[in-house]
Design an enzyme around this catalytic site. Structure first.
Site, PDB file in Angstrom:
ATOM      1  N   ASN A  73      -6.971   8.077   2.788  1.00  0.00           N
ATOM      2  CA  ASN A  73      -6.613   7.485   4.073  1.00  0.00           C
ATOM      3  C   ASN A  73      -7.432   8.085   5.208  1.00  0.00           C
ATOM      4  O   ASN A  73      -7.569   9.309   5.315  1.00  0.00           O
ATOM      5  CB  ASN A  73      -5.122   7.725   4.357  1.00  0.00           C
ATOM      6  CG  ASN A  73      -4.659   7.048   5.624  1.00  0.00           C
ATOM      7  OD1 ASN A  73      -4.620   5.824   5.701  1.00  0.00           O
ATOM      8  ND2 ASN A  73      -4.307   7.838   6.631  1.00  0.00           N
ATOM      9  N   GLU A  74      -8.024   7.234   6.046  1.00  0.00           N
ATOM     10  CA  GLU A  74      -8.692   7.636   7.288  1.00  0.00           C
ATOM     11  C   GLU A  74      -9.438   8.961   7.114  1.00  0.00           C
ATOM     12  O   GLU A  74      -9.117   9.964   7.770  1.00  0.00           O
ATOM     13  CB  GLU A  74      -7.671   7.715   8.411  1.00  0.00           C
ATOM     14  CG  GLU A  74      -6.981   6.377   8.647  1.00  0.00           C
ATOM     15  CD  GLU A  74      -5.885   6.404   9.703  1.00  0.00           C
ATOM     16  OE1 GLU A  74      -5.632   7.479  10.275  1.00  0.00           O
ATOM     17  OE2 GLU A  74      -5.289   5.332   9.954  1.00  0.00           O
ATOM     18  N   TRP A  84       1.312  -1.727   9.066  1.00  0.00           N
ATOM     19  CA  TRP A  84       1.942  -0.393   9.067  1.00  0.00           C
ATOM     20  C   TRP A  84       3.201  -0.466   9.898  1.00  0.00           C
ATOM     21  O   TRP A  84       3.143  -0.874  11.054  1.00  0.00           O
ATOM     22  CB  TRP A  84       0.995   0.654   9.644  1.00  0.00           C
ATOM     23  CG  TRP A  84       1.590   2.028   9.525  1.00  0.00           C
ATOM     24  CD1 TRP A  84       2.501   2.603  10.363  1.00  0.00           C
ATOM     25  CD2 TRP A  84       1.365   2.965   8.468  1.00  0.00           C
ATOM     26  NE1 TRP A  84       2.851   3.839   9.914  1.00  0.00           N
ATOM     27  CE2 TRP A  84       2.161   4.094   8.739  1.00  0.00           C
ATOM     28  CE3 TRP A  84       0.571   2.976   7.324  1.00  0.00           C
ATOM     29  CZ2 TRP A  84       2.183   5.210   7.914  1.00  0.00           C
ATOM     30  CZ3 TRP A  84       0.591   4.081   6.511  1.00  0.00           C
ATOM     31  CH2 TRP A  84       1.396   5.202   6.808  1.00  0.00           C
ATOM     32  N   HIS A 142      -8.739  -0.054   9.932  1.00  0.00           N
ATOM     33  CA  HIS A 142      -7.409   0.079  10.524  1.00  0.00           C
ATOM     34  C   HIS A 142      -7.514  -0.332  11.986  1.00  0.00           C
ATOM     35  O   HIS A 142      -8.364   0.180  12.713  1.00  0.00           O
ATOM     36  CB  HIS A 142      -6.901   1.513  10.386  1.00  0.00           C
ATOM     37  CG  HIS A 142      -6.647   1.912   8.964  1.00  0.00           C
ATOM     38  ND1 HIS A 142      -6.156   3.156   8.611  1.00  0.00           N
ATOM     39  CD2 HIS A 142      -6.819   1.228   7.803  1.00  0.00           C
ATOM     40  CE1 HIS A 142      -6.033   3.211   7.287  1.00  0.00           C
ATOM     41  NE2 HIS A 142      -6.437   2.056   6.787  1.00  0.00           N
ATOM     42  N   TYR A 158      -5.859  -0.526  15.500  1.00  0.00           N
ATOM     43  CA  TYR A 158      -4.870  -0.126  16.496  1.00  0.00           C
ATOM     44  C   TYR A 158      -5.489  -0.336  17.878  1.00  0.00           C
ATOM     45  O   TYR A 158      -6.019  -1.413  18.163  1.00  0.00           O
ATOM     46  CB  TYR A 158      -4.398   1.302  16.231  1.00  0.00           C
ATOM     47  CG  TYR A 158      -3.616   1.436  14.939  1.00  0.00           C
ATOM     48  CD1 TYR A 158      -2.313   0.956  14.829  1.00  0.00           C
ATOM     49  CD2 TYR A 158      -4.184   2.032  13.810  1.00  0.00           C
ATOM     50  CE1 TYR A 158      -1.591   1.061  13.645  1.00  0.00           C
ATOM     51  CE2 TYR A 158      -3.463   2.140  12.617  1.00  0.00           C
ATOM     52  CZ  TYR A 158      -2.176   1.650  12.546  1.00  0.00           C
ATOM     53  OH  TYR A 158      -1.458   1.746  11.381  1.00  0.00           O
ATOM     54  N   GLU A 216      -4.502  -1.311   7.713  1.00  0.00           N
ATOM     55  CA  GLU A 216      -3.374  -0.954   8.568  1.00  0.00           C
ATOM     56  C   GLU A 216      -3.566  -1.644   9.912  1.00  0.00           C
ATOM     57  O   GLU A 216      -4.697  -1.796  10.385  1.00  0.00           O
ATOM     58  CB  GLU A 216      -3.301   0.554   8.836  1.00  0.00           C
ATOM     59  CG  GLU A 216      -2.885   1.418   7.683  1.00  0.00           C
ATOM     60  CD  GLU A 216      -2.721   2.886   8.117  1.00  0.00           C
ATOM     61  OE1 GLU A 216      -2.557   3.126   9.348  1.00  0.00           O
ATOM     62  OE2 GLU A 216      -2.760   3.757   7.252  1.00  0.00           O
ATOM     63  N   ARG A 276       0.872  -1.176   0.000  1.00  0.00           N
ATOM     64  CA  ARG A 276       0.000   0.000   0.000  1.00  0.00           C
ATOM     65  C   ARG A 276       0.909   1.227   0.000  1.00  0.00           C
ATOM     66  O   ARG A 276       1.723   1.411   0.903  1.00  0.00           O
ATOM     67  CB  ARG A 276      -0.926  -0.019   1.213  1.00  0.00           C
ATOM     68  CG  ARG A 276      -1.919   1.159   1.284  1.00  0.00           C
ATOM     69  CD  ARG A 276      -2.914   0.906   2.412  1.00  0.00           C
ATOM     70  NE  ARG A 276      -3.888   1.983   2.589  1.00  0.00           N
ATOM     71  CZ  ARG A 276      -3.855   2.878   3.565  1.00  0.00           C
ATOM     72  NH1 ARG A 276      -2.858   2.860   4.460  1.00  0.00           N
ATOM     73  NH2 ARG A 276      -4.789   3.798   3.669  1.00  0.00           N
TER      74      ARG A 276
END
Length: 452
Positions: free
Chosen positions: A157-158, A282, A224, A226, A253, A80
């Site tokens: 992105n985001e 990531w 994503h 996290y 990610e 990516r």
């Protein structure tokens, strides 16, 4: 991922609600990647499961040629690429992007291109809107046209922080509509709001309607993972709802640690492998802003893998063990149906001592349907292949399967390992999964396992 720390995320997840199930239609355009039944297919019609990493090209352009070669050498099938659209970084113009695509192709890597400038819109000063991201893609369309076999377009992105995240749905639909009207036939990937982590479940609960907006039914959703995803229950529930709904999802990610919490990377990797879901860690190198620990290699040196890099590339369910190159590069795709044997050839009994067991479990259910998982475990000796059989006791029928070559005749079911999950050490295990329909009683079958 940002070059700044995440904004404050809610400490508790709000109550979960179900995705609307949508039977995904095969994409109309056949130029490149397509979506069918929640699975991503390459231009040859073969299943493709992303196994790769993110690379921050727009900030480290001189590092990109070697980085891509090193990422491929470590086993990845996808990268990516972080691009700047000019709102905050870049712009990476058409010539620049053409060069990146050529480098991806030279290294036999599928290229997911993303416009990073949208990161945290509504909270991050200067962040671009999704509409501005679409303007960027249209401005460099010449670099993307004809590359549908090798490129997936990740709009932005985001694209929202935690402020006004509900606007994501309409803005994403509008972005998809504009890209299709402009003639883009690529698979389109969309990131979730809430800095990509969707803790308000805006993407999850509106994914079906967003997917239906795409006239080609060729949109892929990205989450994503996290600190929001720090328990197995949260990871399995989020990903499982997309699988159940027949909607394509990838982990675009994730990391092994983060300033907002401690993601459960082991469950992310295991669940992605068990359910045939792509993941992109990531990131390769060059992180700043206090998250330097997310570098997979030190100072872009493939000879200096960090602990995170070792885990992602070489650990259980990691890239080296699970990545399969896209068949568009001429490789042989994983077997999706069991090979036939001449009827005159007698079966060869398995070597003495090679045994396995199969554990059947229902992992989720809804009206008239359910999701299941089968765990195959080797006995006291290593095995090189396995076959699981059962007879449906209540007339159940598969609607989708992954990580096994499954055939059926009436109520009889036979599932065999694929090329990458047949060899198990003594006591080792692997899992394959499915969705199925039922009427009346959903009685569990008795599964048996034979090893070779």
């Amino acid at each position: 991922m940002r070059r700044r720390l995440l904004g404050g995320l809610a400490a508790l997840l709000i109550a979960l609600t179900g995705l609307v199930t949508l039977a995904a239609q095969p994409a109309q355009a056949a130029a490149g990647f397509t979506v069918s039944g929640g699975r991503i297919l390459d231009a040859n019609g073969n299943n493709f499961v992303m196994r790769g990493v993110n690379h921050a090209h727009t900030w480290y352009q001189d590092r990109t040629p070697q980085a891509l070669a090193d990422i491929k050498a470590l086993g990845a099938n996808t990268v990516r690429i972080v691009l700047g659209s000019g709102q905050r970084w870049g712009p990476d113009n058409a010539a620049n992007v053409s060069a990146v695509i050529s480098q991806c192709k030279a290294n036999r890597l599928i290229c997911v291109l993303e416009a990073h400038d949208t990161t945290g819109y509504g909270e991050q000063s200067g962040a671009a809107t999704l509409a501005q991201a679409v303007d960027y893609w249209i401005s460099i369309k010449s670099a993307l046209a004809g590359q549908e076999r090798y490129v997936i377009l990740n709009i932005g992105n985001e694209p929202y922080g935690n402020t006004n995240a509900s606007a994501w749905t309409a803005d994403t639909k509008n972005a998809i509509t504009r890209l299709r009207a402009a003639g883009f036939e690529h698979s389109i990937m969309v990131d979730a709001p809430n800095w990509g982590q969707d803790w308000q479940f805006v993407q999850r609960d509106n994914a079906a309607s967003v997917f239906a907006t795409d006239p080609q039914r060729n949109t892929i959703f990205s989450i994503h993972m996290y600190g929001v995803f720090d328990t197995a229950a949260e990871i399995n529930d989020y990903l499982g709802r997309f699988v159940t709904a027949g909607l394509p999802i990838v982990v675009g990610e994730f990391g092994h640690n983060h300033s907002d919490g401690d993601p459960d990377e082991d469950t992310i990797l295991a669940t992605a492998q068990a359910r045939g879901i792509g993941y992109l860690g990531w990131s390769w190198s060059g992180n700043g802003g206090g998250v330097e620990y997310l570098d997979m290699v030190t100072n872009f040196s493939a000879a200096a893998l960090t602990s995170w890099g070792q885990r992602l590339f070489n650990g259980a369910n990691g890239i080296k063990a699970t990545s399969r190159e896209a068949s568009v590069f001429g490789g042989t795709p994983p077997t999706t149906t069991p090979p036939s044997s001449p009827s005159s050839s007698p079966s060869t009994p398995p070597p003495a001592g090679r045994q396995c067991t199969a554990s059947y479990a229902v992992t989720g259910s809804w009206g008239g349907g359910f999701q299941g998982a089968v765990t195959v475990k080797a006995g006291a000796a290593a095995i090189t292949g396995w076959t699981v059989t059962w007879t449906w006791p209540s007339g159940q029928r598969f609607t989708n399967t992954w990580n096994a070559a499954v055939t059926g005749s009436g109520d009889a079911v036979t599932a065999k390992n694929l090329s990458y999950n047949g060899t198990l050490p003594a006591g080792g295990s692997t899992s394959w999964g499915f969705t199925a329909s039922f009427t009346g009683t959903n009685t569990a079958p008795t599964a048996t396992c034979a090893a070779v």
